[in-house]
Every structure is written in structure tokens, then in C-alpha cells.
Design a protein around this motif. Structure first.
Motif, PDB file in Angstrom:
ATOM      1  N   PRO A 113      64.507 -70.669  23.655  1.00 24.10           N
ATOM      2  CA  PRO A 113      63.146 -70.183  23.933  1.00 24.10           C
ATOM      3  C   PRO A 113      62.345 -71.540  24.680  1.00 24.10           C
ATOM      4  O   PRO A 113      61.482 -71.053  25.448  1.00 24.10           O
ATOM      5  CB  PRO A 113      62.492 -70.105  22.495  1.00 24.10           C
ATOM      6  N   SER A 114      62.837 -72.529  24.360  1.00 22.09           N
ATOM      7  CA  SER A 114      61.748 -73.789  24.932  1.00 22.09           C
ATOM      8  C   SER A 114      62.896 -74.648  25.985  1.00 22.09           C
ATOM      9  O   SER A 114      62.400 -75.894  26.133  1.00 22.09           O
ATOM     10  CB  SER A 114      61.365 -74.831  24.251  1.00 22.09           C
ATOM     11  N   ALA A 115      63.708 -74.004  26.339  1.00 19.30           N
ATOM     12  CA  ALA A 115      64.998 -74.836  26.946  1.00 19.30           C
ATOM     13  C   ALA A 115      64.316 -75.197  28.460  1.00 19.30           C
ATOM     14  O   ALA A 115      64.614 -76.403  28.597  1.00 19.30           O
ATOM     15  CB  ALA A 115      66.043 -74.030  27.338  1.00 19.30           C
ATOM     16  N   LEU A 116      63.705 -74.254  29.323  1.00 17.15           N
ATOM     17  CA  LEU A 116      63.379 -74.599  30.575  1.00 17.15           C
ATOM     18  C   LEU A 116      62.197 -75.722  30.176  1.00 17.15           C
ATOM     19  O   LEU A 116      62.181 -76.870  31.193  1.00 17.15           O
ATOM     20  CB  LEU A 116      62.924 -73.562  31.354  1.00 17.15           C
ATOM     21  N   MET A 117      61.357 -75.598  29.449  1.00 23.51           N
ATOM     22  CA  MET A 117      60.211 -76.404  29.072  1.00 23.51           C
ATOM     23  C   MET A 117      60.794 -77.951  28.594  1.00 23.51           C
ATOM     24  O   MET A 117      60.078 -79.055  29.502  1.00 23.51           O
ATOM     25  CB  MET A 117      59.118 -75.853  28.101  1.00 23.51           C
ATOM     26  N   ASP A 118      61.550 -77.838  27.876  1.00 27.08           N
ATOM     27  CA  ASP A 118      62.053 -79.350  27.424  1.00 27.08           C
ATOM     28  C   ASP A 118      62.867 -79.911  28.680  1.00 27.08           C
ATOM     29  O   ASP A 118      62.771 -81.037  28.933  1.00 27.08           O
ATOM     30  CB  ASP A 118      63.217 -79.039  26.423  1.00 27.08           C
TER      31      ASP A 118
ATOM     32  N   ALA B 207      70.632 -77.069  37.303  1.00 26.98           N
ATOM     33  CA  ALA B 207      71.444 -77.398  35.927  1.00 26.98           C
ATOM     34  C   ALA B 207      71.725 -76.213  35.053  1.00 26.98           C
ATOM     35  O   ALA B 207      72.657 -76.000  34.257  1.00 26.98           O
ATOM     36  CB  ALA B 207      70.616 -78.445  35.634  1.00 26.98           C
ATOM     37  N   ALA B 208      70.493 -75.357  34.907  1.00 22.14           N
ATOM     38  CA  ALA B 208      70.367 -74.130  34.318  1.00 22.14           C
ATOM     39  C   ALA B 208      71.641 -73.075  34.824  1.00 22.14           C
ATOM     40  O   ALA B 208      72.420 -72.413  34.080  1.00 22.14           O
ATOM     41  CB  ALA B 208      69.271 -73.481  34.285  1.00 22.14           C
TER      42      ALA B 208
ATOM     43  N   LEU C 218      66.854 -65.814  29.719  1.00 18.00           N
ATOM     44  CA  LEU C 218      65.912 -66.681  29.057  1.00 18.00           C
ATOM     45  C   LEU C 218      65.640 -67.878  29.931  1.00 18.00           C
ATOM     46  O   LEU C 218      64.728 -68.507  29.668  1.00 18.00           O
ATOM     47  CB  LEU C 218      66.493 -66.882  27.449  1.00 18.00           C
ATOM     48  N   LEU C 219      66.663 -68.202  30.836  1.00 19.53           N
ATOM     49  CA  LEU C 219      66.806 -69.446  31.453  1.00 19.53           C
ATOM     50  C   LEU C 219      66.200 -69.355  32.973  1.00 19.53           C
ATOM     51  O   LEU C 219      66.299 -70.026  33.898  1.00 19.53           O
ATOM     52  CB  LEU C 219      68.021 -70.123  31.440  1.00 19.53           C
ATOM     53  N   SER C 220      65.721 -67.977  33.269  1.00 20.33           N
ATOM     54  CA  SER C 220      65.420 -67.741  34.680  1.00 20.33           C
ATOM     55  C   SER C 220      64.114 -68.103  34.918  1.00 20.33           C
ATOM     56  O   SER C 220      63.192 -68.342  33.968  1.00 20.33           O
ATOM     57  CB  SER C 220      65.519 -66.245  34.940  1.00 20.33           C
TER      58      SER C 220
END
Length: 697
Positions: free
Chosen positions: A612-617, A638-639, A695-697
């Protein structure tokens, strides 16, 4: 013609009557032939028509009597007319006889005159011969007199003209030049006299003409020297007499060169004094012009001070050249022709046979005139260079000097001492510029510290980029040829940018990743922003792009590692690194520790907590990167790599489950209880690659 026609009709009727009345059957053949000839005649015949016309003019009636007398009347008329002609010819004969008598008398008179003329000729022959001889002698004397007058007029100079040519008190004017030209022509024409049998006259005249010419040229030389002392080149109307005198004196190269030397010395003193006057407002004679603004008092900025001095020098050089052009080459190649003639008169005065180049000589003379200004200019500009340590100012001075150097090449040529002075000043300014930059770098490296917590570029780099921007603008507006712009500015970039970037890289080594890479990227991006708008530093921009690509790859690796470790996917990938794509190797995956039910369930939960917070982190890791768009691109790359890694793990798990199900079906145990069947790995790690990408887009 009407009467003729009537006469013809009557004649026809008469003949018919005669033929009818005659009852004699026999006719005379002659009469028959006559009648046939008459009746067959054509009235269109010209002779018959003329005869009929004559009859018609006489108004003769057609009667028997008239027809009988017609021939006689005509013959009588012919006889009368012939008699008249004979009578007229008698008168002509009488006149011819009188003319013959007159001709005989004239012949006798002419014969008498011929006899008298012959006698007179015999008596006057000696007198005529003597007169002819006298006339010939007279013509010879007149010819000799004309030759003597022409010789005297051409080869002999009158006392008055000789005084004008050689007298020191006589003015140099058009009369002087006319006499000088005449004496030169006499000297040349005397060579014709040397071809005669008696050469003494020619030698004497040549010697006298040569002495007169030398005295005349000496007088002209002294007069030009005197005029040069008071000559005002700033006057728009320079005396035509001076220009003519210089062209005449060119035929004596030694005297002409001596005049040029004196003129150059005088003009050098005048221009040097004018330069000091422009600087200080006063000259050597302590004269002050209240209308002029002294450069040293009003040009407070060093660059303006140097520019004003160079501008004054350029203006003075242009004015000097224009004035000297009107003196020396405004009337064509007369000076060159004079030098060519002077080589024959003074073969010792010229060391080679090269033709006189008026433009080249003019450039050399102007160069000598501004030599004093060049020395004063060098002294003052060197003082400015040595007394200032502003790198931008020094480079601007160097570029300004280069600009004027290119300008002066067009005026003075490439061999001028003023150009050597400007080249030396430009090199001195660039050398001082390099020294100042080197000192700044040394001072910065002596106090080297770690990057600030916000990873912004250091103040010294900001200052260096500001200086570089000013240098780029200055160079972009310079007159450097397009073909050499890249090569000429490369040393400036190396001196004004490379040492500061190297210092930043050394500072980056004082901190950990990814801070070191982000700090370096921030510095390189700032430098690239400054350089990217100028085409002559694109090679340097390409080098920065290569360096940035390496750093961006490092940051991408860091972000990728962050995704793997934070999501719990890294142990799975590490365990699968030794697995091959064969069933015998794949079936070992469930036996690996990370793929045991409990660890795999834990990894799945860790992944669910991470997504859920992967991109923000991940973006938080690059928050100190000044280019937000670049941070997003690095994180996105990287994603994408993380998604590929997840695809790899998911594929392995699916392959293991497929192998295990196939093994169960082959062993015939399909009907056993469900709790005895092996638990699918996918059920323990249920996330799919599609969900990860969303989720990572």
C-alpha cells in the motif's frame, strides 16, 4: 481619221463601179494583183495609218481630179522641202568657213607666243636656277631655325623656371611640379642625343638636368619635412600639394623613406600625447579640453576602463589610416610607379626588386604611428589585470582584447606590433584568470567538508556556475570563428568547472549511499542546466549525461534493493538463484527454507503490508533529489524491475504446483482425502503479478 475612213469608202465604191461597168471578161493581171494588194492591206499597218493621217490633215476631197494629182502634189512637196534643207546647209557651210579662218589666225598667234616664250626662257634660265638655289637655302635655314627653336624650347630651361625649381625662397606649387616634370622629361629625352655622332651635347644636357633634378628633389624634401611638422591629419581637406609632393618624391626612395621616418616619429608623438589627453584630460602642453571626459575619471568599472582605452585606440587607428590613405594611395598607384622609376635612379636604395605595395606600406606606417599608444595601452591594461582577482572580469577583459585584436587585423594586418601587444595582453588576462580559479579551488579543497543534510549543491559550486554562466555569455557573443569555438572554449570549461565538480565528488565520498549519489546528481544537474543552452559545450554536456547515467543506474539499484528487502521478496529470490529450469531441480523448491509454509506465509504477509505505501516509501528515499521528475523515473524503473522479479518467483511457484499435481495424478491417488494432498505454494503466496503492477503503477 473620220476623213480617212470616208476616203477609203469612196475609193472602194469607185472601184466597185469600175468593175461593174466593165463587161470585158478578161482583166489585166497587173491591175488584178494591184487591186488585190490594195484590198488585202491591213489598216492596222503603221505606214498606211501614217499615210492616211497625212491625207486627212490636207483635207483633200476624194475626186477623180484629186486622185490624178495626188502623186504630183506629194512629189512637189518633197522637192520643196529638200530644197529648203539644202539652203540651210549652205548657211552652215558659210559659218564653217568663217570658223576655219579664225582657227588659222589663232594658230599663227599661238606660234608667235611660243617663240617669244622660248626666247624668254633661254634668257631667264640662269636667273631661275639661281633663285631656286636661294629658295632651297632659305628652306634649309628655316628648318634649322625651327629645329633650334624646338631644341631650345624642349631641352633648355629658362632662368626664371630654373629659379622656381631650385630657389629655396620660391614656393612649391603647381608651377614647380610642372617644371620638375619638364626637367625629368629632358633627362629622359637626352638619351636620344647620345645616339648621335656628337654625344657631347647629350652628356652635358644630362649632367645639367641631373643636377637640377637633385636640387629640385632636395628642395621638395625640405618642404615636405616642414609641412609635416604642421600637418593636421584630422582636417577633412588635406592639401593636394602635399599629396602631389609625396608622389613626386617617391621617385627618390631614400628621401621618401626619410620623410616617412620623420612623419612616423611626429605622428607617434602626436597620437601618444592624444592618448594621454584622453586618459587624463590634459596633454604634455598642459592643455585641458573641458569638452572631453577623461577615461580615468569616468570609467570606474575596470572592464569599461579597458574597453574605453581600446575603443579610443581603434578610433584613432581608423582615423589615422583614413587620413594616410588620402595622402598616400588615394590617387592610384602613382607612388608605386615612382618607386619603380626610383630604382633606376637609385639602384642602391632598394634591396630587392619586389614591387612597392601601397596597402602594405600604409599598414606599416600606421603601425609605427600607433606604436607609442600600444606601449601605453599595454602598461595600463597590465595594471588592471594584475590588480584584480575576479575571474569573470579577467575573462571578459581577455575576450574584449581578443575582439579588438580581430578588429585590428583588418586594419593593420597580421604583422603589426599592436596586434602582438593585444595578443600578449589577452594571454596575460587568461593566465591571471587561470591563477585566480586555481587559487579558489585550492582554498575550497583546503576547507573540504561533508555535504549539507539537504544535499543541495555547495555555495562554491553555485558561485562557480554563476561565473561560468557569465563566461558562456561572453564567449557566445565573441567573434571566435565557428570552426574553432568548441576547441577554444574547452580549456575554459576545464578550468572553470571541472575542478569544482571534482571537489563535489570528493565531498560525496564523505557520506553514505544514496546520499552521495543524490548529492553528486544535484551538482551535475545544476552544471548541465548551465551548459545545455550553448552549442559549443555540447561535448561537455554529453560527458555529464554519461556520468549522470551511471549515478542514476546506482540510484535505481538502490531503489530496487529497497523494494526487494522491504517487501520480503529478497529471501525468495536468493533461494531460487540456484534452481534450474528442469523438473528435477524445480521439485526441490518446497524443501527450501523460505518456501516452507510458515516462512512463505510470513513473506506473503510482509508483501501485503509493504504494497500500500511502497511507492511513497520509495520516493521518500529520493526526496533530497532536486529533480522530482528524475526521482519518479528512477523509482518507476526500480518498481518495474521489482515486478519482473515477482514474475520470476510467481512463475517458479506455479511450476512447482503443476509438477506436484502431475505427480499425484500419475500415482493414482486422486481419490485420497483432501487434507492428505500437499498444500499448493500459490495458496500460501497468493499475490499475482497483475495485482503488483496495479499497486505499484
Amino acid at each position: 481619221m473620220a476623213g480617212t475612213q470616208t476616203y477609203s469608202n469612196d475609193l472602194s465604191e469607185s472601184l466597185d463601179e469600175k468593175l461593174t461597168a466593165s463587161s470585158t471578161p478578161q482583166r489585166s493581171s497587173a491591175l488584178s494583183n494591184k487591186l488585190s494588194g490594195v484590198l488585202s492591206a491591213s489598216y492596222a499597218d503603221s505606214e498606211i495609218r501614217e499615210a492616211l493621217r497625212s491625207l486627212d490633215e490636207k483635207s483633200i476631197r476624194n475626186t477623180a481630179e484629186t486622185r490624178r494629182r495626188l502623186r504630183l502634189d506629194i512629189q512637189k512637196e518633197v522637192i520643196q522641202r529638200n530644197g529648203a534643207v539644202v539652203q540651210e546647209f549652205g548657211h552652215v557651210a558659210e559659218q564653217l568657213i568663217r570658223i576655219g579662218t579664225s582657227i588659222d589666225r589663232l594658230k599663227k598667234c599661238c606660234e608667235g607666243m611660243r617663240q617669244h616664250i622660248t626666247a624668254a626662257r633661254q634668257e631667264n634660265a640662269p636667273v631661275l636656277e639661281e633663285a631656286a638655289t636661294l629658295l632651297v637655302q632659305k628652306q634649309d635655314l628655316e628648318t634649322k631655325k625651327r629645329l633650334l627653336d624646338a631644341f631650345n624650347n624642349h631641352f633648355i630651361i629658362s632662368e626664371e623656371d630654373l629659379l622656381v625649381l631650385t630657389g629655396a625662397s620660391e614656393a612649391v606649387d603647381n608651377t614647380f611640379f610642372a617644371i620638375l616634370k619638364r626637367v625629368k622629361q629632358i633627362y629622359v629625352d637626352c638619351q636620344v642625343l647620345l645616339g648621335t655622332e656628337n654625344q657631347r651635347l647629350g652628356l652635358e644636357l644630362m649632367d645639367q638636368s641631373s643636377r637640377n633634378l637633385n636640387i629640385g628633389y632636395q628642395k621638395l624634401y625640405r618642404w615636405i619635412q616642414k609641412e609635416f611638422k604642421t600637418l593636421n591629419l584630422e582636417s577633412p581637406q588635406i592639401s593636394s600639394v602635399i599629396r602631389r609632393a609625396l608622389r613626386a618624391l617617391a621617385e627618390r626612395p631614400t628621401l621618401f623613406q626619410s620623410c616617412l621616418d620623420l612623419f612616423a616619429e611626429a605622428r607617434e608623438h602626436v597620437l601618444t600625447d592624444a592618448f594621454y589627453s584622453a586618459l587624463t584630460g590634459s596633454s604634455d602642453e598642459n592643455y585641458q579640453n573641458p569638452m572631453t571626459k577623461p577615461i580615468e575619471f569616468y570609467a570606474h568599472d575596470p572592464l569599461r576602463y579597458v574597453g574605453d582605452m581600446l575603443a579610443w585606440t581603434h578610433s584613432a587607428t581608423v582615423s589615422e589610416r583614413e587620413a594616410l590613405e588620402s595622402l598616400f594611395i588615394s590617387d592610384g598607384d602613382e607612388i608605386s610607379k615612382g618607386f619603380q622609376a626610383g630604382r633606376q635612379a637609385e639602384p642602391w636604395s632598394v634591396g630587392d626588386d619586389e614591387a612597392f605595395d601601397g596597402r602594405k606600406a600604409l599598414g606599416e606606417l600606421v603601425n609605427r604611428d600607433v606604436a607609442g599608444v600600444a606601449r601605453a595601452l599595454r602598461q595600463r591594461i597590465e595594471q588592471v589585470i594584475q590588480n584584480h582577482e575576479d575571474a569573470v572580469l579577467l575573462y571578459n577583459i581577455a575576450n574584449l582584447v581578443l575582439f579588438y585584436r580581430v578588429t585590428f587585423i583588418k586594419l593593420l594586418g597580421s604583422d603589426s606590433s599592436l596586434l602582438e601587444t593585444l595578443s600578449s595582453l589577452g594571454q596575460s588576462a587568461l593566465r591571471q584568470f587561470r591563477n585566480v580559479v586555481s587559487d579558489n579551488v585550492s582554498a575550497i579543497q583546503a576547507d573540504l567538508v561533508a555535504p549539507t543534510p539537504d544535499l543541495r549543491m555547495p555555495d562554491f559550486l553555485d558561485e562557480a556556475l554563476g561565473q561560468l554562466t557569465a563566461l558562456l555569455k561572453t564567449y557566445d557573443s565573441s567573434l571566435t570563428p565557428t570552426s574553432s569555438r568548441v576547441a577554444d572554449f574547452e580549456p575554459i570549461v576545464s578550468q572553470a568547472l571541472n575542478p569544482f565538480l571534482s571537489t563535489c565528488e570528493k565531498m560525496a565520498k564523505e557520506t553514505d549511499e544514496p546520499s552521495a549519489s543524490m548529492f553528486t546528481v544535484n551538482c551535475l544537474l545544476a552544471a548541465k542546466t548551465v551548459l545545455s543552452t550553448y552549442d559549443f559545450v555540447q561535448d561537455r554536456v554529453s560527458e555529464l549525461n554519461e556520468h549522470l547515467a551511471s549515478l542514476i543506474s546506482s540510484l535505481t539499484e538502490y531503489q530496487h534493493a529497497f523494494f526487494l528487502h522491504t517487501s520480503g521478496l529478497h529471501p525468495l529470490l536468493a533461494a531460487l538463484a540456484a534452481i534450474e529450469e528442469i523438473p528435477h531441480s524445480l521439485i526441490k523448491i518446497p524443501t527450501l527454507a523460505p518456501f516452507q509454509p510458515q516462512p512463505l506465509t510470513t513473506a506473503s504477509q510482509t508483501l501485503d503490508d509493504f504494497l500500500p505505501s511502497a511507492l511513497m516509501d520509495a520516493m521518500e528515499n529520493l526526496k533530497l533529489l532536486r529533480d522530482t521528475k528524475l526521482a519518479q523515473e528512477i523509482t518507476a524503473d526500480a518498481a518495474a524491475r521489482f515486478c519482473e522479479d515477482f514474475d520470476f518467483v510467481e512463475g517458479k511457484l506455479a511450476a512447482v504446483d503443476e509438477l506436484r499435481q502431475s505427480a499425484v495424478r500419475e500415482s493414482g491417488e486422486e481419490n485420497e482425502k483432501e487434507e492428505q494432498e500437499p498444500v499448493p505454494l500459490k495458496s500460501l503466496f497468493p499475490r499475482t503479478s497483475g495485482e503488483i503492477r496495479v499497486l505499484l503503477s
